[in-house]
Motif scaffolding. Structure first.
Motif, short mmCIF file in Angstrom:
data_model
loop_
_atom_site.label_atom_id
_atom_site.label_comp_id
_atom_site.label_asym_id
_atom_site.label_seq_id
_atom_site.Cartn_x
_atom_site.Cartn_y
_atom_site.Cartn_z
N GLY A 109 0.80 -1.22 0.00
CA GLY A 109 0.00 0.00 0.00
C GLY A 109 0.83 1.27 0.00
N HIS A 110 1.92 1.28 0.78
CA HIS A 110 2.65 2.54 0.76
C HIS A 110 3.39 2.76 -0.55
N PRO A 111 4.18 1.79 -1.03
CA PRO A 111 4.74 2.00 -2.38
C PRO A 111 3.67 2.38 -3.40
N GLY B 153 4.83 0.72 7.99
CA GLY B 153 4.29 0.61 9.34
C GLY B 153 3.59 1.87 9.82
N HIS B 154 3.77 3.02 9.12
CA HIS B 154 3.14 4.24 9.64
C HIS B 154 1.62 4.20 9.49
N HIS B 155 1.12 3.18 8.79
CA HIS B 155 -0.34 3.03 8.74
C HIS B 155 -0.83 2.16 9.89
N MET B 156 0.11 1.62 10.68
CA MET B 156 -0.25 0.59 11.66
C MET B 156 0.18 0.93 13.07
#
Ligand code: HEA
Ligand code: HEA
Ligand code: CUA
Ligand SMILES: [Cu+2]
Lengths: 628, 283, 216
Positions: free
Chosen positions: A314-316, A363-366
């Motif tokens: 998701g982040h890429p 990990g910044h989404h988690m």
């Protein structure tokens, strides 16, 4: 010499006959346009959904009679019910991210212009290229099918016969799970409530298909760029667009397989009764796991595992969505500022830095998902550092404008809009990126505020700019500038009006994915803002019709454009508009200069095309384009 | 055209900044011990971020205003490919600023998450489900009775599957509302029966997912008596938007009195307390 | 001809080779114009493409195996599988197939197309045998009442072997493509180079599948 080209260039002769020429075409230019059309169709669906979402949020309980007739169960009497809204959110996000911002920027403009800009006659693997489009289209059809399977009872029943997890017809317009489809909600099946049946299966399948399509595309892009650059097109002579498309392809190549893997696991959990993401001892809507046919026994699955797999992709993915826009912006800013890109080399490094760091911040989404608090700290600091290359790009864009002679074409206006919006949206990432601040901010409206400004509109502005800029090359005609300007002014102001207020809603704690804000005292005070945002959205969305009109009208009625209407320097302006089947009519160009040689002292014109032989360009000025 | 764009960019920027400065919409008044530090960090960040935003937008406007093409004959742009000195300069500056922010942004997090709840803190078990909250109080003995999903019985309101044969369960009570002491560390043991939910009280500056199959222990200290809305902030299905409850922050004695009560009176009493306290004012 | 390329300025400017500067390297990173767009370059295309493709396949299996690790750590329901004995056979088969294919490649390089064909065919047969062995392995498990959903370990076993099998079929298609190619008895230098490249590509892929199997 030129004979061998001749023979090589016509590897596959120009097809005759409508089907081979426009439908199952192997020509990267046609495929590119097909991708763009797909995106235009998808974005229309996505916009209409966002319109309905806004109507429901600001005027809950109001009856919209058309909806009542279209979705008798989802919007009885025209009043949207919560599951209907949530399915809108899910489909809106999915369609916009996957079928708009992963198709148009890369598969569309990238496909059309990467080969031309590096002086190649086509993509490395034309058949693969065609397949990647058709696979993607199938993915789109599958996701649309979800709308009807859930929305239409008869169809829902038909699918229900496929098995317990296939029951549809819950009156929604698709699954309920957000575009992130968090397990176990997305894994449990219809026991977990409406929108968890066939719609969710189709959603997962569609995403999986989409992954395959994108992978084929990425493979093609990378090979083409490495193998097919023409004489003199050294890496450091490539336009920044090519660097962006290349990096995007690498990101896609490495991140989509992970989502594909996750998707397969999720599908198995749903239809084969495995327990990858579903823990044991669940008690869902009155049923204990394993005590009912609709709810087989599950043990020991890890919900967070899905989040890791999804966000590693998701982040890429979000950089996949914006890098091409950045490339186009750099390209267009230089062209209309009549000035070389400021710090070309730094720009290339920045693109790489963003791409590389993009793999280490998922990990910044988690932060608050329950993962290790120590890893949160690592992710957080890495996340902040990814702001650095982005800032560097911003500075270089400003540097490019500095001392220029700016021509305000519509394309340029949108490129400038991109810079403004990218800063506006990116900057809030620096807030969300801090684990401490994410405690109050996570899953509040400041997150949609952030990603709409940076993705929902910055990236989209990149696409607008690209459309207005390259349209003359693609169709040999200009788009109408007057309509274009009106479109720009209203959209630019409109999107700020829609998404800026969402920040302060987030500050007050307004949670995302709420069908209504009527239940909580602390949300009631925000109602005026909610209404304001909706009105701004209605206006902005309506204005987009101008864009659609402009595109299709100009195709046939637009002012004819010459070969190089913008007085630009790169190879695509070095051939007819539209280019012939093999792009350069038999003889591949040879490149002698860097991509952005504007305002060269002593040159006859204020621009030096990459193919200009006998124009001297002073070298050794920090730009290594000529150091061969 | 250039001038117009510049002005529009500046106006939009100004309005955006005013939206934040107006103070009409801001974080609600905080009630937890870690909040002041967090709010300070937020203030620092919003200032840095706000300045960068304004600077960038003003700069952008200035460029398009000053360097618009005036249409003078053969008057060309400055021929420059950039300056490595500048690149280094602004790379270093932004790197220092952003990473400094990032490091500072960890302190509150570390103080909350890297250590267990201090001894003597007050524990509550939180069991979320579609679409309601269940709170499990240990009672006088301070021990939580055993729970087991197979014992869940919605009919007899045993939502968490409490095992009545377990002696530790004898004095336990459950409720749909959260009651915690003021000025005493609180430990929540977060669990979920079905899907992921999220414990969210804006005034606490605190949020945490409740993940099925896991028991997540978190702790904080509330420092203002009152009633606060408790919301679910993770998409959990159809009625996510009304998975609501209240968090009552009570004086120690009032809380102990409550906890001493048997289940039926407990339920009645906590309802009284809910009506006794008012929600904080929202601007 | 060249006039069509550029009309904004005299055509000669773009006619290749001319001009004061030595043009920079072309797509093959070669300074000289030698085999620009020649068969060599087209051959490289297959090799590059294959490596790039493998990168993504590798990524996919990496994600699955990291899932495997996380999952096995996350739970107490991890029951070890009785590994079907057939797996030894299949391992031998796939190793052998790698050897034969390598041989085939060598032969082609040495220009002994007759032997090349023979080895190639042998490889195809071995590949098919491997798939059959896989089927037996699954049948054996099923007979022991171990299904996909029985427990996480079995789930992963079926999943990984299944995924591997699918990719292997891809490899087989590649091999068949090559075997069909030899019908077109060609002397044209281009297509010979292309065949070499294609063979290399498929070989690389096959070895990768092999390594992957061992890893699994
Ligand atoms: C195109 C898409 C895109 C882009 C580019 C970004 C860019 C960034 N994003 Fe964002 N993000 C999303 C799309 C994107 N994001 C989406 C879709 C989500 C939500 C997913 C979901 O939950 O649904 C999300 C969510 C998201 C979160 C999770 C929030 C939460 O759920 O709690 C976080 C947290 O760290 C984050 C951070 C960042 C950061 C640090 C950047 C950085 O890359 C930003 C870097 C840019 C800058 C820093 C601005 C540069 C300019 C300057 C600094 C100006 C300087 C100039 C002067 C001073 C003159 N993003
Ligand atoms: C590309 C991404 C994109 C875009 C363009 C948009 C556009 C819009 N979005 Fe959306 N949105 C998302 C991505 C996007 N969104 C995502 C990922 C989510 C999260 C979903 C989730 O929670 O799971 C979300 C969620 C989301 C929410 C939150 C719902 C909730 O949490 O409850 C809202 C609420 O108002 C919203 C509103 C809007 C509005 C009013 C628009 C308006 O339509 C803006 C006006 C439209 C434009 C300015 C674009 C026009 C573009 C073109 C006409 C074509 C471009 C040209 C080419 C393709 C060549 N969106
Ligand atoms: Cu529970 Cu949302
Ligand atoms: Cu991110």
């Amino acid at each position: 010499m030129s004979e061998t080209h001749h023979e090589e260039v016509h590897r596959h002769p120009a097809p005759t006959g409508f089907i081979r020429k426009y439908i199952f075409s192997l020509d990267h230019k046609v495929i590119g346009i097909q991708y763009i059309m797909l995106a235009l169709a998808a974005v229309m669906v996505g916009m209409l959904m966002s319109l309905l979402m806004r109507l429901n949020l600001s005027w809950p309980g109001t009856s919209w009679s058309i909806l009542g007739t279209l979705f008798p169960t989802g919007a009885p009497g025209g009043v949207m019910n919560p599951e209907f809204y949530l399915s809108l959110v899910t489909m809106h996000g999915t369609i916009m991210v996957f079928f708009v911002l992963t198709t148009a920027p890369q598969g569309g403009f990238g496909n059309y212009f990467l080969p031309i800009q590096i002086g190649a006659e086509d993509m490395a693997f034309p058949v693969l290229n065609m397949m990647s489009f058709w696979v993607t289209l199938v993915g789109f059809i599958v996701i649309l099918l979800a709308i009807f399977v859930e929305g239409n009872h008869a169809l829902g029943e038909a699918f229900a016969s496929l098995g317990p997890s296939w029951a549809g017809g819950s009156g929604t317009v698709g699954p309920i799970g957000g575009w992130t489809g968090y397990a176990p909600l997305s894994a449990l099946g219809k026991i977990a409530g409406p929108g968890q049946g066939a719609g969710m299966n189709l959603w997962v399948i569609s995403i999986a298909i989409f992954c395959v399509g994108s992978l084929l595309g990425a493979l093609n892009f990378i090979t083409t760029l490495l193998n097919m650059r023409t004489r003199g097109m050294s890496l450091m002579r490539m336009p920044l667009t090519c660097w962006a498309w290349f990096t995007t392809a690498v990101l896609a190549l490495l991140s989509f397989p992970v989502l594909l893997g996750g998707g397969i696991l999720l599908l198995l959990d749903r239809i084969a009764g495995t327990s990858f993401f579903i823990p044991g001892g669940l008690y869902v809507s009155g049923v204990l796991s394993g005590t009912n046919v609709n709810f087989p026994l599950h043990t020991g699955g890890s919900p967070i595992l899905w989040q890791h797999l999804f966000w590693f992709f998701g982040h890429p993915e979000v950089y996949i969505a914006i890098l091409p826009g950045m490339g186009a912006t750099s390209h267009i800013l230089a062209t209309f500022a009549r000035k070389p890109v400021f710090g070309y080399r730094a720009m290339v490094f920045a693109i790489f830095a963003i791409g590389l760091l993009g793999f280490f911040v998922w990990g910044h989404h988690m932060f608050i998902s329950g993962m290790s608090p120590y890893s949160a700290i690592a992710f957080s600091v890495l996340t902040l550092s990814i702001g650095v290359p982005s800032a560097v790009k911003t500075f270089n864009w400003l540097g490019t404008l500095w001392g220029g002679r700016i021509r305000f074409t519509t394309a340029m206006l949108f490129a400038l809009g991109f810079v403004s919006l990218f800063v506006a949206g990116g900057i809030s990432g620096l807030i969300l990126g801090q684990s401490s601040l994410d405690l109050p901010m996570h899953d509040t409206y400041i997150v949609p505020a952030h990603f709409h400004l940076v993705m929902g509109v910055a990236s989209i502005f990149g696409m607008f700019a690209a459309t207005y800029f390259w349209f003359p090359k693609m169709f040999g005609r200009f788009m109408n500038e007057t309509i274009g300007r009106i479109h720009f002014w209203i959209t630019f102001v409109g999107v700020y009006a829609i998404f800026m207020p969402m920040h302060v809603m987030g500050l007050q704690g307004m949670p995302r994915r709420y069908a209504q804000f009527t239940e909580y005292e602390f949300l009631k005070t925000l109602h005026p803002l909610v209404v304001f945002v909706s009105i701004a959205a209605i206006i902005t969305i309506t204005v987009q019709l101008l864009f659609y009109f402009n595109v299709f009208w100009s195709m046939f009625k637009g002012k004819p454009a010459g070969e190089n209407p913008w007085e630009a320097t790169t190879l695509e302006w070095n051939t007819t508009s539209p280019p012939p089947h093999d792009n350069f009519a038999g003889v591949l160009p040879t490149v002698y200069h860097g991509p952005y040689e504007f305002a060269v002292p002593g040159a006859p014109r204020d621009y030096v095309m990459q193919t200009d032989v006998d124009i001297e360009v002073p070298s050794g000025n920090g730009h290594n384009g000529h150091k061969h | 055209m250039g001038r117009v764009l510049a002005v529009i960019i500046w106006i939009v920027t100004l309005l955006s900044v005013l939206l934040f400065l107006s103070g009409k919409w801001w974080l609600p008044a905080a009630i937890s011990n870690h909040a002041p530090a967090l709010d300070r960090q937020f203030l620092i960040t919003i200032i840095v971020v706000g300045l960068s935003f304004t600077a960038a937008q003003i700069g952008l406007g200035w460029m398009v205003w000053k360097y618009r093409d005036t249409g003078k004959a053969n008057d060309r742009a400055i021929y420059s490919h950039g300056s490595n000195r500048l690149e280094v300069l602004w790379t270093v500056i932004t790197a220092v600023v952003f990473i400094a922010l990032g490091v500072m942004g960890q302190s509150v997090w570390a103080s909350l998450r890297l250590n267990d709840a201090p001894p003597g803190s007050y524990s509550v078990e939180v069991v979320a489900q579609q679409f309601q909250w269940n709170f499990h109080y240990a009672g006088k003995d301070g021990k939580f009775g055993r729970t087991d999903p197979s014992l869940i019985d919605d009919g007899s309101l045993n939502f968490i599957g409490l095992d009545s044969n377990d002696p530790a369960a004898a004095d336990d009570s459950t409720s749909a509302m959260l009651a915690i002491p003021v000025n005493r560390p609180v430990e929540l043991r977060l669990r979920s029966k079905d899907v992921i939910h999220n414990f969210w009280v804006p005034q606490l500056r605190f949020k945490q997912d409740l993940v099925p199959g896991m028991e997540i222990k978190v702790h904080f200290t509330a420092n203002k008596v009152g009633k606060y809305e408790l919301a679910c902030a993770e998409l959990c299905g159809q009625l996510h938007f009304k998975m609501k409850s209240y968090m009552l922050v009570l004086p120690e004695d009032e809380l102990n009195a409550l906890l001493a009560l048997p289940q039926d009176q407990f339920t009645a009493r906590i309802a009284e307390l809910r009506d006794k306290y008012q929600l904080p004012e929202y601007k | 001809m060249a006039t069509m390329v550029t009309s904004t300025k005299p055509a000669r400017k773009t006619s290749p080779g001319s001009g004061p500067k030595i043009p920079g390297p072309n797509g093959n990173g070669r300074k000289h114009d030698g085999d620009f767009r020649g068969p060599e370059s087209q051959g490289n295309r297959y090799r590059i493409g294959m490596w790039v493709g493998l990168a993504s396949v590798a990524m996919m299996f990496t994600s699955l195996s990291s899932a495997y690790i996380v999952r096995s750590a996350s739970s107490n329901d991890w029951t070890p599988l009785p590994m079907p004995r057939v797996l030894l056979v299949s391992t031998v088969l796939i190793l052998a197939s790698s050897v034969t294919l390598e041989a085939a490649r060598r032969k082609l390089r040495a220009g002994l197309s007759a032997l090349y064909k023979r080895w190639l065919l042998l490889t195809v047969i071995l590949g098919l045998a491997f798939l059959v062995a896989q089927l037996f392995a699954w049948r054996q498990l099923v007979r022991q009442g171990i299904y996909l959903a029985s427990n996480p370990h079995s789930s992963f076993f079926y999943l990984l072997t299944g995924a591997h099998a699918v990719h292997l079929m891809g490899g087989l298609l590649g091999l068949l493509f090559l075997t069909l190619r030899w019908r077109r008895q060609t002397t044209e230098q281009t297509s010979i180079v292309k065949r070499k490249a294609a063979t290399d590509a498929v070989t690389v892929y096959w070895h990768f599948m092999d390594a992957l199997w061992i890893y699994l």
